[in-house]
Design a protein around this motif. Structure first.
Motif, PDB file in Angstrom:
ATOM      1  N   CYS A 128     -16.535   5.622  -0.525  1.00 54.65           N
ATOM      2  CA  CYS A 128     -16.258   5.172  -1.899  1.00 54.65           C
ATOM      3  C   CYS A 128     -17.511   4.614  -2.565  1.00 54.65           C
ATOM      4  CB  CYS A 128     -15.144   4.127  -1.897  1.00 54.65           C
ATOM      5  SG  CYS A 128     -13.524   4.795  -1.470  1.00 54.65           S
ATOM      6  N   HIS A 173      -7.268  10.474   6.906  1.00 61.02           N
ATOM      7  CA  HIS A 173      -8.306  11.505   6.954  1.00 61.02           C
ATOM      8  C   HIS A 173      -9.589  10.981   7.602  1.00 61.02           C
ATOM      9  CE1 HIS A 173     -10.733  14.930   5.759  1.00 61.02           C
ATOM     10  NE2 HIS A 173     -11.617  14.074   5.263  1.00 61.02           N
ATOM     11  N   GLU A 206       0.851  -1.197   0.000  1.00 58.02           N
ATOM     12  CA  GLU A 206       0.000   0.000   0.000  1.00 58.02           C
ATOM     13  C   GLU A 206       0.880   1.239   0.000  1.00 58.02           C
ATOM     14  OE1 GLU A 206      -3.056  -0.011  -0.642  1.00 58.02           O
ATOM     15  OE2 GLU A 206      -3.607  -2.067  -0.191  1.00 58.02           O
ATOM     16  N   ASP A 207       0.293   2.369  -0.401  1.00 57.32           N
ATOM     17  CA  ASP A 207       1.067   3.600  -0.502  1.00 57.32           C
ATOM     18  C   ASP A 207       0.231   4.789  -0.054  1.00 57.32           C
ATOM     19  OD1 ASP A 207      -0.706   3.965  -2.597  1.00 57.32           O
ATOM     20  OD2 ASP A 207       0.789   3.729  -4.167  1.00 57.32           O
ATOM     21  N   HIS A 208       0.569   5.986  -0.541  1.00 57.09           N
ATOM     22  CA  HIS A 208      -0.100   7.211  -0.133  1.00 57.09           C
ATOM     23  C   HIS A 208      -1.594   7.222  -0.453  1.00 57.09           C
ATOM     24  CE1 HIS A 208       3.639   9.230   0.904  1.00 57.09           C
ATOM     25  NE2 HIS A 208       4.165   8.751  -0.205  1.00 57.09           N
ATOM     26  N   THR A 209      -2.019   6.495  -1.472  1.00 60.83           N
ATOM     27  CA  THR A 209      -3.433   6.500  -1.848  1.00 60.83           C
ATOM     28  C   THR A 209      -4.293   6.037  -0.676  1.00 60.83           C
ATOM     29  OG1 THR A 209      -2.817   6.029  -4.130  1.00 60.83           O
ATOM     30  CG2 THR A 209      -5.122   5.650  -3.513  1.00 60.83           C
ATOM     31  N   LEU A 210      -3.976   4.888  -0.126  1.00 59.69           N
ATOM     32  CA  LEU A 210      -4.729   4.398   1.029  1.00 59.69           C
ATOM     33  C   LEU A 210      -4.327   5.145   2.295  1.00 59.69           C
ATOM     34  CD1 LEU A 210      -6.753   2.407   2.256  1.00 59.69           C
ATOM     35  CD2 LEU A 210      -4.828   0.870   2.672  1.00 59.69           C
ATOM     36  N   ASN A 247      -3.245   8.278   3.011  1.00 60.14           N
ATOM     37  CA  ASN A 247      -3.821   9.597   3.248  1.00 60.14           C
ATOM     38  C   ASN A 247      -5.345   9.538   3.384  1.00 60.14           C
ATOM     39  OD1 ASN A 247      -3.461  12.396   3.658  1.00 60.14           O
ATOM     40  ND2 ASN A 247      -4.098  12.796   1.558  1.00 60.14           N
ATOM     41  N   SER A 248      -5.993   8.707   2.583  1.00 62.71           N
ATOM     42  CA  SER A 248      -7.456   8.577   2.667  1.00 62.71           C
ATOM     43  C   SER A 248      -7.875   8.006   4.017  1.00 62.71           C
ATOM     44  CB  SER A 248      -7.977   7.664   1.558  1.00 62.71           C
ATOM     45  OG  SER A 248      -7.629   8.166   0.303  1.00 62.71           O
TER      46      SER A 248
END
Length: 161
Positions: free
Chosen positions: A133, A83, A73-77, A79-80
């Motif tokens: 989502c 938040h 996993e990376d910034h996409t998951l 940061n979401s």
């Protein structure tokens, strides 16, 4: 720093497990087809695989502060999820980091009030992100079905459909 892997069962499915409690999170390893995702509106909690998430060892007696390592996993998951978890009033702190750019791993740190645990806050954050989502997808599909949009071709010319 020691890592505590999540307990694994013989079927290859394992919930996130702490010494005191077992929690199953609403998350899938792979995204299914559109038909599979629309099949069951009242989905049950799905199991997180042991090779996807692990709890990084810390003070095992403190269930209000934990670090989770998400593999692949990376910034996409990151940061979401950060938040959504920070919107929970029971969460004091939630942050994520990518330990090294060449490692496909994301660390998520959660610290909560005494009223909840970090695992519960993670589960709620994942549920909330999933619901968001699903809402975005439903709204998009409704607007797309109306057919009130423009098509832009490769030359930049647009026409109403």
């Amino acid at each position: 720093m020691a890592h505590t892997p999540i307990e694994d069962d013989s079927a290859g499915n394992s919930p996130i497990t702490t010494p005191e409690e077992e929690v199953i999170m609403d998350e899938t390893e792979e995204q299914g087809s559109d038909e599979e995702m629309d099949e069951d509106e009242n989905e049950e909690d799905l199991v997180v695989s042991a090779d996807k998430v692990e709890i990084i060892a810390g003070a095992h007696s403190d269930q209000t502060a934990m670090t989770f390592a998400f593999k692949e996993e990376d910034h996409t998951l990151g940061n979401s999820l950060r938040h959504m978890i920070n919107k929970n009033p029971e969460v004091d702190l939630c942050g994520y980091s990518i330990p090294h750019p060449s490692e496909a791993k994301m660390h998520l740190r959660i610290q909560t009030t005494e009223n909840t645990t970090a695992i519960d806050a993670l589960k709620k954050g994942m549920d909330d992100l999933y619901d968001l989502c699903a809402h975005i997808r439903q709204t998009y599909e409704q607007e797309l079905a109306k057919g009130d949009f423009e098509r832009v071709d490769a030359s930049g010319d647009s026409k109403m459909v």
